[in-house]
Scaffold this motif. Structure first.
Motif, mmCIF file in Angstrom:
data_model
loop_
_atom_site.group_PDB
_atom_site.id
_atom_site.type_symbol
_atom_site.label_atom_id
_atom_site.label_comp_id
_atom_site.label_asym_id
_atom_site.label_seq_id
_atom_site.Cartn_x
_atom_site.Cartn_y
_atom_site.Cartn_z
ATOM 1 N N CYS A 165 -11.922 6.781 -1.418
ATOM 2 C CA CYS A 165 -12.128 6.574 0.083
ATOM 3 C C CYS A 165 -11.054 6.769 0.898
ATOM 4 O O CYS A 165 -9.785 6.314 0.623
ATOM 5 C CB CYS A 165 -12.789 5.326 0.124
ATOM 6 N N PRO A 166 -10.956 7.574 2.004
ATOM 7 C CA PRO A 166 -9.942 7.668 2.868
ATOM 8 C C PRO A 166 -9.551 6.554 3.609
ATOM 9 O O PRO A 166 -8.436 6.312 3.508
ATOM 10 C CB PRO A 166 -10.557 8.750 4.034
ATOM 11 N N GLY A 167 -10.439 5.615 3.935
ATOM 12 C CA GLY A 167 -10.215 4.281 4.630
ATOM 13 C C GLY A 167 -9.312 3.499 3.451
ATOM 14 O O GLY A 167 -8.257 2.930 3.906
ATOM 15 N N CYS A 168 -9.580 3.253 2.312
ATOM 16 C CA CYS A 168 -9.141 2.572 1.436
ATOM 17 C C CYS A 168 -7.793 3.077 1.023
ATOM 18 O O CYS A 168 -6.841 2.285 0.852
ATOM 19 C CB CYS A 168 -10.141 2.375 0.009
ATOM 20 N N SER A 169 -7.736 4.515 0.905
ATOM 21 C CA SER A 169 -6.340 5.210 0.911
ATOM 22 C C SER A 169 -5.355 4.836 1.954
ATOM 23 O O SER A 169 -4.101 4.704 1.658
ATOM 24 C CB SER A 169 -6.593 6.661 0.595
ATOM 25 N N PHE A 170 -5.754 4.837 3.008
ATOM 26 C CA PHE A 170 -5.108 4.527 4.440
ATOM 27 C C PHE A 170 -4.449 3.116 4.293
ATOM 28 O O PHE A 170 -3.172 3.028 4.358
ATOM 29 C CB PHE A 170 -5.878 4.486 5.594
ATOM 30 N N CYS A 171 -5.254 2.237 3.705
ATOM 31 C CA CYS A 171 -4.862 0.875 3.758
ATOM 32 C C CYS A 171 -3.759 0.696 2.415
ATOM 33 O O CYS A 171 -2.813 0.102 2.503
ATOM 34 C CB CYS A 171 -6.095 0.027 3.118
ATOM 35 N N ALA A 172 -4.116 1.396 1.260
ATOM 36 C CA ALA A 172 -3.100 1.495 0.121
ATOM 37 C C ALA A 172 -1.844 2.323 0.597
ATOM 38 O O ALA A 172 -0.805 1.752 -0.211
ATOM 39 C CB ALA A 172 -3.759 2.287 -0.966
ATOM 40 N N ASP A 173 -1.766 3.020 1.331
ATOM 41 C CA ASP A 173 -0.617 3.592 1.486
ATOM 42 C C ASP A 173 0.514 2.491 2.084
ATOM 43 O O ASP A 173 1.724 2.709 2.160
ATOM 44 C CB ASP A 173 -0.744 4.657 2.778
ATOM 45 N N ALA B 175 5.233 -3.107 0.758
ATOM 46 C CA ALA B 175 5.121 -4.779 0.984
ATOM 47 C C ALA B 175 5.262 -5.254 -0.360
ATOM 48 O O ALA B 175 6.007 -6.431 -0.506
ATOM 49 C CB ALA B 175 3.573 -5.092 1.403
ATOM 50 N N PHE B 176 4.896 -4.682 -1.476
ATOM 51 C CA PHE B 176 4.970 -5.370 -2.827
ATOM 52 C C PHE B 176 6.495 -5.578 -3.243
ATOM 53 O O PHE B 176 6.533 -6.452 -3.920
ATOM 54 C CB PHE B 176 4.206 -4.553 -3.957
ATOM 55 N N ARG B 177 7.250 -4.914 -2.646
ATOM 56 C CA ARG B 177 8.830 -5.232 -3.018
ATOM 57 C C ARG B 177 9.255 -6.482 -2.594
ATOM 58 O O ARG B 177 9.888 -7.024 -3.179
ATOM 59 C CB ARG B 177 9.602 -4.103 -2.482
ATOM 60 N N HIS B 178 8.497 -7.158 -1.645
ATOM 61 C CA HIS B 178 8.666 -8.153 -0.946
ATOM 62 C C HIS B 178 7.774 -9.335 -1.812
ATOM 63 O O HIS B 178 8.039 -10.527 -1.829
ATOM 64 C CB HIS B 178 8.608 -8.386 0.343
ATOM 65 N N LEU B 179 6.414 -8.945 -1.755
ATOM 66 C CA LEU B 179 5.455 -9.731 -2.227
ATOM 67 C C LEU B 179 5.951 -10.388 -3.735
ATOM 68 O O LEU B 179 5.697 -11.398 -3.983
ATOM 69 C CB LEU B 179 4.131 -9.367 -2.420
ATOM 70 N N ALA B 180 6.506 -9.440 -4.606
ATOM 71 C CA ALA B 180 6.655 -9.785 -5.992
ATOM 72 C C ALA B 180 7.715 -10.828 -5.963
ATOM 73 O O ALA B 180 7.898 -11.639 -6.827
ATOM 74 C CB ALA B 180 7.149 -8.586 -6.586
ATOM 75 N N HIS B 181 8.647 -10.918 -4.812
ATOM 76 C CA HIS B 181 9.780 -12.136 -4.797
ATOM 77 C C HIS B 181 9.123 -13.180 -4.143
ATOM 78 O O HIS B 181 9.813 -14.254 -4.033
ATOM 79 C CB HIS B 181 10.913 -11.659 -3.942
ATOM 80 N N HIS B 182 7.901 -13.344 -3.758
ATOM 81 C CA HIS B 182 7.393 -14.421 -3.231
ATOM 82 C C HIS B 182 6.072 -15.074 -4.019
ATOM 83 O O HIS B 182 5.181 -15.578 -3.604
ATOM 84 C CB HIS B 182 6.734 -14.060 -1.704
ATOM 85 N N ASP B 183 6.068 -14.857 -5.563
ATOM 86 C CA ASP B 183 5.019 -15.170 -6.207
ATOM 87 C C ASP B 183 3.979 -14.618 -6.063
ATOM 88 O O ASP B 183 2.917 -15.410 -6.344
ATOM 89 C CB ASP B 183 5.232 -16.565 -6.393
#
Length: 259
Positions: free
Chosen positions: A85-93, A98-106
């Motif tokens: 889905c284009p909208g889901c892809s937009f969100c996934a971009d 963000a995950f580089r930071h989330l992974a260090h916040h458990d």
């Protein structure tokens, strides 16, 4: 864009101060809402969900990846489709940064779709994403969290989505769900958000909201499809092609946007 009043710097400062007061109240309201979200009761997950992923067959517990918290993006990619889905892809971009930071916040992250893993992996490579993405095909996961619907569901004309009966002809709709795993390994569903509730994680929207033209969207549900494309389909991008077709994309987001 409509022309705006042009005023002196002094008048502008006064207007800006008035808006700042509203912005600060919105910030405080968001803080209160976030606290209420964290205070929601939880639901224990006892069903043994299983997924196909890069590491083979995995359970929901495996998807946490050593973290105690997990965010799931319910990504619209059905078994009979080759592009998300284009909208889901937009969100996934917005995920990998963000995950580089989330992974260090458990906090772990995974996208989940009903499509087979080989289709998921091909599209993930096309988009250049690094986040984990698994297939829920053959399990009840998507249906239990009200983002996928059977033919019988759709034949009724309305489905239970975003906590209400909603008119829809789409077999999949977007959302995010959040889970917690305690030290004993028990898993709890803590939160889910659907429709426009997923916009808060889209940083591009936050930037656009600062600009004079804003999101510049039209349509009954302010459809992002007025301007947004998969990132390799913009003019000048390499390798872009519309696998789903513009009409399919518009239909997805006319339906997915309410809420």
């Amino acid at each position: 864009m409509q022309m705006h009043d042009t005023v002196s710097r002094e008048h502008w400062i006064a207007a800006r101060q008035a808006l700042l007061a509203q912005e600060k109240e919105l910030t405080r309201a968001r803080d209160r809402l976030s606290a209420q979200r964290r205070a929601l009761p939880w639901v224990r997950i006892d069903k043994p969900y299983a997924f196909d992923g890069p590491n083979g067959r995995e359970t929901l517990a495996d998807l946490f990846g050593g973290h105690s918290q997990l965010i799931v993006q319910h990504f619209m990619l059905a078994p009979d489709e080759t592009a998300g889905c284009p909208g889901c892809s937009f969100c996934a971009d917005h995920v990998d940064g963000a995950f580089r930071h989330l992974a260090h916040h458990d906090v772990g992250f995974v996208a989940v779709s009903r499509a087979p893993l080989e289709i998921i992996e091909a599209y993930r490579r096309r988009m250049g994403w690094d986040f984990k993405w698994v297939s829920s095909g053959g399990s009840d996961f998507n249906y239990d969290f009200q983002v996928s619907f059977t033919k019988d569901d759709l034949a009724k004309g309305k489905v239970f989505y975003n906590y209400a009966m909603t008119e829809s002809s789409m077999q999949d709709l977007p959302g995010h769900s959040v889970f917690f795993k305690d030290p004993d390994g028990s898993i709890f569903h803590t939160y889910s958000s659907y429709g426009r509730g997923t916009e808060d994680v889209i940083g591009a929207y936050m930037y656009l909201d600062l600009t004079p033209n804003g999101r510049n969207e039209n349509g009954p549900y302010h459809s992002m499809m007025d301007w947004m494309k998969r990132h390799d389909e913009y003019e000048g991008a390499s390798g872009g092609h519309d696998c789903c077709g513009p009409e399919a994309g518009e239909a997805q987001h006319r339906t997915a946007a309410p809420g």
